[in-house]
Write a protein that holds these residues in place. Structure first.
Motif: not given
Length: 198
Positions: A34, A38, A45, A66, A68-70, A72-75
């Motif tokens: 992570d 980040s 990622t 988690k 999917r969220e990760l 999409e947030s770091r696509k």
């Protein structure tokens, strides 16, 4: 420490599995990935998405949300083919019925050609039923299979796969079973979507 992206991911995986004399610590491995993710590491990622999605070795609780969220947030860290691959595998991880398998097949067909073979091969492990559905659909389009599209490895599905493989110089590998990885490599090379019209 010098910012080597591959080294950070390798160390995290060694920590996850407890290899190379390192004590296994899955939570620490997730924390390491992570942190690297980040900081902009696309390798970290993708690896972290995979850990949440697949929970290899059942060393962590599986969390598709988690994953999917990760993703999409770091696509923005991923190339379009990489993003398409991960989205397909995330969708496949939670697919359980023919309607969902059909959606996976459509996602594979519309994905960049560069990831078709890899996605199909990985799909055979991530969700064997979704893989079988995609194979059934490809076989039906070639008039080799007239059964139901259900994702089940029925005798008629196996016969159709064997018929498909018989036209390949590497077809003998299919005799190991449709989900054997050597057989999968032959099958995916023959059902890859760009060949659909052949």
């Amino acid at each position: 420490e010098d910012g080597n992206e591959a080294a950070a991911v390798s160390l995290a995986l060694m920590t996850y599995w407890g290899s190379g004399g390192i004590q296994p610590d899955p939570l620490q491995a997730v924390s390491m990935l992570d942190e690297a993710s980040s900081a902009g590491s696309q390798q970290a990622t993708r690896q972290l998405v995979g850990l949440y999605r697949d929970a290899p070795g059942k060393r962590l609780p599986r969390s598709l949300d988690k994953a999917r969220e990760l993703l999409e947030s770091r696509k923005g860290q991923l190339t379009p083919p990489q993003l398409a691959r991960e989205r397909i595998l995330n969708a496949a991880a939670g697919a359980n019925d023919p309607n969902e398998f059909k959606m996976i097949r459509e996602m594979v067909s519309s994905a960049p050609l560069a990831v078709h073979l890899d996605v199909l091969a990985t799909l055979s492990r991530a969700n064997p039923n979704a893989f079988v559905y995609v194979a059934q659909d490809a076989l039906k389009r070639r008039d080799l299979y007239d059964g139901e599209l259900n994702g089940l490895l029925t005798s008629s599905t196996i016969r159709a796969i064997n018929q498909l493989c018989s036209a390949s110089v590497a077809g003998n590998r299919c005799k190991r079973g449709p989900l054997d990885m050597d057989a999968v490599r032959v099958i995916v090379s023959l059902i890859e979507p760009s060949r659909a019209a052949q």
